[in-house]
Design an enzyme around this catalytic site. Structure first.
Site, short mmCIF file in Angstrom:
data_model
loop_
_atom_site.label_atom_id
_atom_site.label_comp_id
_atom_site.label_asym_id
_atom_site.label_seq_id
_atom_site.Cartn_x
_atom_site.Cartn_y
_atom_site.Cartn_z
N HIS A 37 -63.89 9.49 72.58
CA HIS A 37 -63.76 11.00 72.85
C HIS A 37 -64.15 11.61 71.35
O HIS A 37 -65.08 12.58 71.54
CB HIS A 37 -62.34 11.68 73.30
CG HIS A 37 -61.89 10.88 74.44
ND1 HIS A 37 -60.73 10.13 74.85
CD2 HIS A 37 -62.23 11.33 75.73
CE1 HIS A 37 -60.64 9.71 75.91
NE2 HIS A 37 -61.55 10.40 76.81
N GLN A 153 -71.14 6.95 85.60
CA GLN A 153 -70.57 8.65 85.62
C GLN A 153 -72.00 9.22 84.84
O GLN A 153 -72.37 10.51 85.44
CB GLN A 153 -69.39 8.70 84.93
CG GLN A 153 -69.28 10.07 84.59
CD GLN A 153 -67.51 10.39 84.14
OE1 GLN A 153 -66.89 10.63 84.78
NE2 GLN A 153 -67.56 10.63 82.73
N ARG A 187 -57.03 4.03 79.36
CA ARG A 187 -56.20 3.20 80.22
C ARG A 187 -55.61 1.95 79.34
O ARG A 187 -54.90 1.00 79.88
CB ARG A 187 -57.20 2.83 81.44
CG ARG A 187 -57.11 3.81 82.15
CD ARG A 187 -57.66 3.41 83.58
NE ARG A 187 -57.54 4.36 84.55
CZ ARG A 187 -58.45 5.43 84.88
NH1 ARG A 187 -59.72 5.36 84.58
NH2 ARG A 187 -58.26 6.49 85.98
O1 PAF Z 1 -64.97 10.75 82.10
C1 PAF Z 1 -63.83 11.65 82.06
O2 PAF Z 1 -63.04 11.46 81.50
C2 PAF Z 1 -63.93 12.29 83.51
O3 PAF Z 1 -64.32 11.58 84.56
C3 PAF Z 1 -64.60 13.78 83.42
C4 PAF Z 1 -65.89 13.75 83.04
C5 PAF Z 1 -63.66 14.55 82.28
C6 PAF Z 1 -64.23 14.58 84.57
O4 PAF Z 1 -62.88 14.80 84.94
#
Ligand code: PAF
Length: 282
Positions: A37, A153, A187
């Protein structure tokens, strides 16, 4: 760095920044931040004048038997990680702020969500698309940053932004790994010492895929079979899927030339982990 809980506060702050001619980068997260992140926040900091990070554990993207209740949370720790990486504003709403009692609208997608994680997590991408659309409408960023570890995603968000004419640039950032190769994930905290060791089969299998592709192998079955052998040699690991798909459609391909995504999801004990290799040509 500002920390706010309401949509109104985000809108007021971003409106002021835009008035001053500043650009806004956005990193949506579910909290319990790690270096993966932080790499997104740093990329957003580099490419924009201001950075917004959302921390929202989105209930809509979890199935009834999934880990919503046990998902790790620690806002104080997250604040420190955001500050360190260069965030200017954290949006950390309560679920009621995002979903009112009468909530009725959803963003759904076909095809791209039907393979890979979409098969074992049928409600997942509807929840992701809906919350990301809401967050984009709240933050109104110029650019948004997503990790390539969640490759499906990333493809889904890019498709959604194109299909729905959202005026936001989507930027995919490289997977960040531990020193021994395990892809960083919130996780990973579920793993005990034995499972943590076993989890290395994912990165080992991904490295094998990379090696095979770099040596010229283009038949999906050959790549999948060698990756499967690596994972199956680990008694604590159970394959959810190992597939080779098209980067555009996320549909399985038997053979490829220019590009492909090799994606895998594997249970280590009860923990489901994902990893992948993006082949984007020579
Ligand atoms: O990747 C994630 O952490 C989630 O899927 C997101 C993009 C924040 C949406 O809740």
């Amino acid at each position: 760095m500002i920390v706010v809980k309401t949509i109104k506060e985000v809108r007021e702050t971003v409106k002021q920044w835009k008035k001053e001619g500043l650009t806004v980068g956005f990193v949506p997260t579910m909290g319990y931040l790690h270096e993966g992140h932080q790499s997104l926040i740093k990329a957003a900091d580099k490419g924009n004048d201001r950075v917004v990070v959302s921390i929202f554990l989105n209930p809509m993207q979890f199935g009834p038997t999934e880990d919503l209740a046990t998902y790790p949370r620690d806002l104080e720790r997250d604040k420190a990680k955001c500050l360190e990486a260069g965030a200017d504003l954290i949006f950390a709403p309560e679920p009621e702020e995002m979903y009112t009692d009468n909530f009725q609208s959803f963003v759904d997608m076909h095809l791209l969500t039907e393979e890979l994680c979409g098969l074992t997590r049928p409600v997942h991408f509807r929840g992701v698309c809906t919350v990301v659309t809401k967050l984009f409408n709240i933050v109104k960023p110029d650019r948004a940053y997503f990790g390539k570890k969640d490759a499906q995603q990333l493809a889904v968000i890019k498709r959604m932004v194109t299909d729905l004419n959202m005026d936001i640039e989507i930027i995919g950032c490289p997977i960040v790994r531990e020193d021994d190769g395990l892809a960083k994930s919130s996780r990973n905290t579920y793993l005990n010492a034995e499972e943590r060791k076993a989890a290395l089969v994912l990165s080992k299998a991904v490295r094998k895929a990379e090696e095979l592709i770099k040596s010229g192998v283009r038949e999906s079955a050959d790549i999948i079979s060698q990756m499967t052998d690596i994972v199956n040699a680990e008694p604590l690991a159970k394959i959810d899927y190992i597939k080779v798909v098209s980067l555009d459609t996320m549909q399985q391909i038997t053979k490829f030339t220019d590009s492909a995504l090799v994606a895998m999801a594997v249970y280590i004990g009860k923990t489901r982990l994902i990893d992948n290799y993006f082949y984007e040509g020579e």
